[in-house]
Enzyme design. Structure first.
Site, PDB file in Angstrom:
ATOM      1  N   GLU A   1       0.837  -1.211   0.000  1.00 21.69           N
ATOM      2  CA  GLU A   1       0.000   0.000   0.000  1.00 21.69           C
ATOM      3  C   GLU A   1       0.868   1.255   0.000  1.00 21.69           C
ATOM      4  OE1 GLU A   1      -2.661  -0.498   3.345  1.00 21.69           O
ATOM      5  OE2 GLU A   1      -4.041  -1.695   2.148  1.00 21.69           O
TER       6      GLU A   1
ATOM      7  N   ALA B   1      -6.701  -5.272  12.767  1.00 16.68           N
ATOM      8  CA  ALA B   1      -7.662  -4.450  13.501  1.00 16.68           C
ATOM      9  C   ALA B   1      -8.947  -5.233  13.770  1.00 16.68           C
ATOM     10  CB  ALA B   1      -7.957  -3.189  12.697  1.00 16.68           C
TER      11      ALA B   1
HETATM   12  C1  LIG Z   1       0.571   0.710   8.584  1.00 16.94           C
HETATM   13  C2  LIG Z   1      -0.439  -0.294   9.084  1.00 16.94           C
HETATM   14  C3  LIG Z   1      -1.542  -0.649   8.308  1.00 16.94           C
HETATM   15  C4  LIG Z   1      -2.490  -1.556   8.771  1.00 16.94           C
HETATM   16  N1  LIG Z   1      -3.564  -1.853   8.000  1.00 16.94           N
HETATM   17  C5  LIG Z   1      -4.501  -2.705   8.463  1.00 16.94           C
HETATM   18  C6  LIG Z   1      -5.661  -3.008   7.695  1.00 16.94           C
HETATM   19  O1  LIG Z   1      -5.825  -2.516   6.571  1.00 16.94           O
HETATM   20  N2  LIG Z   1      -6.590  -3.851   8.224  1.00 16.94           N
HETATM   21  C7  LIG Z   1      -6.434  -4.399   9.472  1.00 16.94           C
HETATM   22  O2  LIG Z   1      -7.322  -5.160   9.921  1.00 16.94           O
HETATM   23  N3  LIG Z   1      -5.344  -4.154  10.213  1.00 16.94           N
HETATM   24  C8  LIG Z   1      -4.377  -3.323   9.739  1.00 16.94           C
HETATM   25  N4  LIG Z   1      -3.264  -3.054  10.497  1.00 16.94           N
HETATM   26  C9  LIG Z   1      -3.108  -3.702  11.804  1.00 16.94           C
HETATM   27  C10 LIG Z   1      -3.922  -2.959  12.876  1.00 16.94           C
HETATM   28  O3  LIG Z   1      -3.649  -1.584  12.836  1.00 16.94           O
HETATM   29  C11 LIG Z   1      -3.584  -3.514  14.238  1.00 16.94           C
HETATM   30  O4  LIG Z   1      -3.785  -4.911  14.220  1.00 16.94           O
HETATM   31  C12 LIG Z   1      -4.464  -2.886  15.309  1.00 16.94           C
HETATM   32  O5  LIG Z   1      -4.221  -1.501  15.402  1.00 16.94           O
HETATM   33  C13 LIG Z   1      -4.203  -3.543  16.662  1.00 16.94           C
HETATM   34  O6  LIG Z   1      -5.086  -3.017  17.591  1.00 16.94           O
HETATM   35  P1  LIG Z   1      -4.663  -2.952  19.117  1.00 16.94           P
HETATM   36  O7  LIG Z   1      -5.876  -2.469  19.852  1.00 16.94           O
HETATM   37  O8  LIG Z   1      -4.038  -4.221  19.537  1.00 16.94           O
HETATM   38  O9  LIG Z   1      -3.516  -1.841  19.181  1.00 16.94           O
HETATM   39  P2  LIG Z   1      -3.435  -0.377  18.589  1.00 16.94           P
HETATM   40  O10 LIG Z   1      -4.586  -0.072  17.704  1.00 16.94           O
HETATM   41  O11 LIG Z   1      -2.074  -0.220  18.045  1.00 16.94           O
HETATM   42  O12 LIG Z   1      -3.564   0.534  19.891  1.00 16.94           O
HETATM   43  C14 LIG Z   1      -2.626   0.485  20.914  1.00 16.94           C
HETATM   44  C15 LIG Z   1      -2.848   1.707  21.814  1.00 16.94           C
HETATM   45  O13 LIG Z   1      -2.098   1.552  22.999  1.00 16.94           O
HETATM   46  C16 LIG Z   1      -1.466   2.766  23.337  1.00 16.94           C
HETATM   47  N5  LIG Z   1      -0.285   2.439  24.134  1.00 16.94           N
HETATM   48  C17 LIG Z   1       0.736   1.623  23.780  1.00 16.94           C
HETATM   49  N6  LIG Z   1       1.625   1.526  24.788  1.00 16.94           N
HETATM   50  C18 LIG Z   1       1.159   2.302  25.800  1.00 16.94           C
HETATM   51  C19 LIG Z   1       1.634   2.613  27.113  1.00 16.94           C
HETATM   52  N7  LIG Z   1       2.781   2.116  27.588  1.00 16.94           N
HETATM   53  N8  LIG Z   1       0.908   3.465  27.894  1.00 16.94           N
HETATM   54  C20 LIG Z   1      -0.255   3.999  27.427  1.00 16.94           C
HETATM   55  N9  LIG Z   1      -0.747   3.724  26.198  1.00 16.94           N
HETATM   56  C21 LIG Z   1      -0.058   2.879  25.397  1.00 16.94           C
HETATM   57  C22 LIG Z   1      -1.156   3.396  21.995  1.00 16.94           C
HETATM   58  O14 LIG Z   1      -1.008   4.808  22.100  1.00 16.94           O
HETATM   59  C23 LIG Z   1      -2.387   3.002  21.170  1.00 16.94           C
HETATM   60  O15 LIG Z   1      -3.412   3.973  21.265  1.00 16.94           O
HETATM   61  C24 LIG Z   1      -2.306  -2.148  10.043  1.00 16.94           C
HETATM   62  C25 LIG Z   1      -1.182  -1.812  10.820  1.00 16.94           C
HETATM   63  C26 LIG Z   1      -0.250  -0.912  10.347  1.00 16.94           C
HETATM   64  C27 LIG Z   1       0.955  -0.564  11.191  1.00 16.94           C
END
Ligand SMILES: Cc1cc2nc3c(=O)[nH]c(=O)nc-3n(C[C@H](O)[C@H](O)[C@H](O)COP(=O)(O)OP(=O)(O)OC[C@H]3O[C@@H](n4cnc5c(N)ncnc54)[C@H](O)[C@@H]3O)c2cc1C
Length: 439
Positions: A167, A312
């Site tokens: 992408e 996500a």
């Molecule tokens: C460039 C990119 C493109 C992507 N595209 C897709 C897609 O098209 N479709 C899809 O399904 N998935 C996609 N993904 C994957 C998806 O973004 C992740 O799987 C998803 O965000 C994971 O969700 P999560 O809730 O585990 O963590 P996240 O959404 O990453 O959230 C983690 C949160 O924790 C907070 N945090 C972390 N450490 C601390 C701390 N020590 N103290 C306080 N807060 C903290 C961060 O600030 C953040 O807000 C993509 C990922 C990337 C990097």
């Protein structure tokens, strides 16, 4: 019962919403005050969207849930025996149930020093830095540089042939080779080089092979050079070395793999080789009472026995499941049924009007897949206002190739301390020294 959720990404936010308006207290802690729609970060890096298009204040998203509080802060540890979350600043938070949803970081496979020269797109700062780097290099090339320097200035390297790399490479090629074509006088944007490097034998390894081949052909059409079976051996300030060949570049973007955020150590666990914490099918951590892990941080096998992917949709489904399960536990004392992931399809976009969709049993490519991709991503964007804004921008860009967010923004220089006014001379030094100590 007090539930503390660390991380307001896809998983944490879905969990908080599922716990909203229930008879329990919820505190969501995040180091930033906004929820970031990570899948569209590459569009910020390539000037198609502005940072505020893909970020929404956490307080605003959760304001209708009166039992949910938001705390801005960096979590630094967990005292799991005393059931307390430790924050870098401010008092610790006591919990009855703790949900860890801190997501992932990029994996440089033992070369963390490369991160300095090859940022991955994981937060808004990275995306803005990449955008500035690419645009500034084109400005320098326009200002006049010898042929070798110009070639390096006009080269961008993307590492990793998964969805993020594909992408990003497509979007960078559209920006540098097409969108800017009319705006420069001396350089020819068609000379801009975008190189996508993948260590494996094909693109999109998590998709069926014919979708990888389709992505490769579409990228070639956009002018992206795809190097397969070629490993990055070194990354430096002015380019990379790939299988012995040095390629000079103004920007290197890392999309080659991720590992879990460093949270396993908070619980005195070592995590798997990617730092993920193993959970049972109710998403709890064995031997850490009251602790749950969801999203990219969690290690849980899917129906096929392989670990669920870092997506996500996985994080969101786990957040909804866990929030609902905890609310039921409070209301009726019920133990939840095991979590089951429902795959809604895997997708990647390859520039203007091309995408791939993999629904398992059948696949979709081309314009229809692109339209579906656009529909799904607009639908998933948090606020209604953003959905409308992003839809309009995408439509406009689609028709015109325009890129509206082409801003080179360096950090704002620090304000000099105010000159002491006559009336305040006696107190003059105090504000100045106070300001210094905060920096
Ligand atoms: C460039 C990119 C493109 C992507 N595209 C897709 C897609 O098209 N479709 C899809 O399904 N998935 C996609 N993904 C994957 C998806 O973004 C992740 O799987 C998803 O965000 C994971 O969700 P999560 O809730 O585990 O963590 P996240 O959404 O990453 O959230 C983690 C949160 O924790 C907070 N945090 C972390 N450490 C601390 C701390 N020590 N103290 C306080 N807060 C903290 C961060 O600030 C953040 O807000 C993509 C990922 C990337 C990097």
């Amino acid at each position: 019962m007090h539930v503390v959720i660390v991380g307001a990404g896809f998983g944490g936010l879905a969990c908080a919403k599922a716990l909203g308006l229930r008879p329990l207290r919820v505190t969501v802690v995040d180091r930033v005050n906004y929820h970031l729609f990570v899948p569209l970060l590459y569009q910020v890096a390539t000037a198609a969207l502005s940072p505020s298009d893909i970020a929404e204040p956490i307080r605003r998203i959760l304001r209708r849930y009166e039992n949910v509080e938001v705390r801005l802060g960096e979590v630094t540890g967990v005292d799991w025996q005393a059931k307390r979350v430790l924050l870098g600043e401010g008092p610790a938070l006591d919990y009855d149930r703790l949900v860890i949803a801190t997501g992932s970081v990029y994996n440089y496979f033992g070369h963390d020093e490369w991160a300095r020269y090859a940022p991955g797109l994981r937060n808004l700062e990275n995306a803005r830095a990449v955008r500035a780097q690419v645009l500034r290099a084109l400005e320098e090339a326009e200002a006049g540089a010898d042929a070798d320097r110009r070639r390096a200035l006009m080269t961008t390297i993307v590492v990793g042939g998964g969805p993020t790399g594909v992408e990003t490479a497509g979007a960078v090629a559209e920006l540098t080779r097409h969108a800017l074509a009319r705006d420069f006088r001396r350089i020819d944007p068609q000379e801009a080089r975008v190189v996508l490097v993948e260590a494996g034998p094909r693109l999109l390894p998590a998709f069926p092979p014919h979708l990888g081949a389709y992505a490769e052909a579409r990228l070639a059409k956009l002018g992206v050079e795809v190097l397969l079976d070629r490993a990055v051996e070194h990354v430096g300030p002015d380019g990379v070395t790939v299988s012995g060949e040095r390629i000079g570049a103004s920007a290197v973007i890392w999309g080659a793999g991720i590992r879990a955020a460093p949270a396993a150590e908070w619980l005195g666990l070592s995590g798997d080789r990617l730092g993920r914490i193993a959970v049972t099918p109710d998403l709890s951590v064995p031997e850490r009472p009251g602790v749950y892990v969801i999203g990219d941080m969690a290690l849980l096998a899917g129906a096929d026995g392989a670990p669920l992917p870092a997506l996500a949709q996985v994080a969101k489904q786990q957040g909804i499941y866990l929030g609902t399960a905890l609310a039921r536990e409070v209301a009726r004392g019920e133990a939840p049924a095991p979590f089951r992931f429902h795959n809604r399809g895997n997708t990647a976009i390859i520039g203007r009007s091309a995408a791939v969709f993999d629904f398992g049993r059948y696949q979709l490519t081309g314009r229809l897949a692109w339209l579906l991709w656009a529909f799904v991503h607009v639908y998933l964007l948090v606020g209604f206002q953003k959905r409308v804004l992003v839809s309009i921008q995408w439509l406009w860009r689609y028709l015109t190739y325009e890129r509206g967010a082409r801003l080179i923004m360096d950090p704002v220089p620090a304000m000099p301390p105010p000159a002491p006014s006559r009336g305040s001379r006696a107190r003059g030094p105090a504000p100045a020294s106070g300001r210094r100590s905060r920096r």
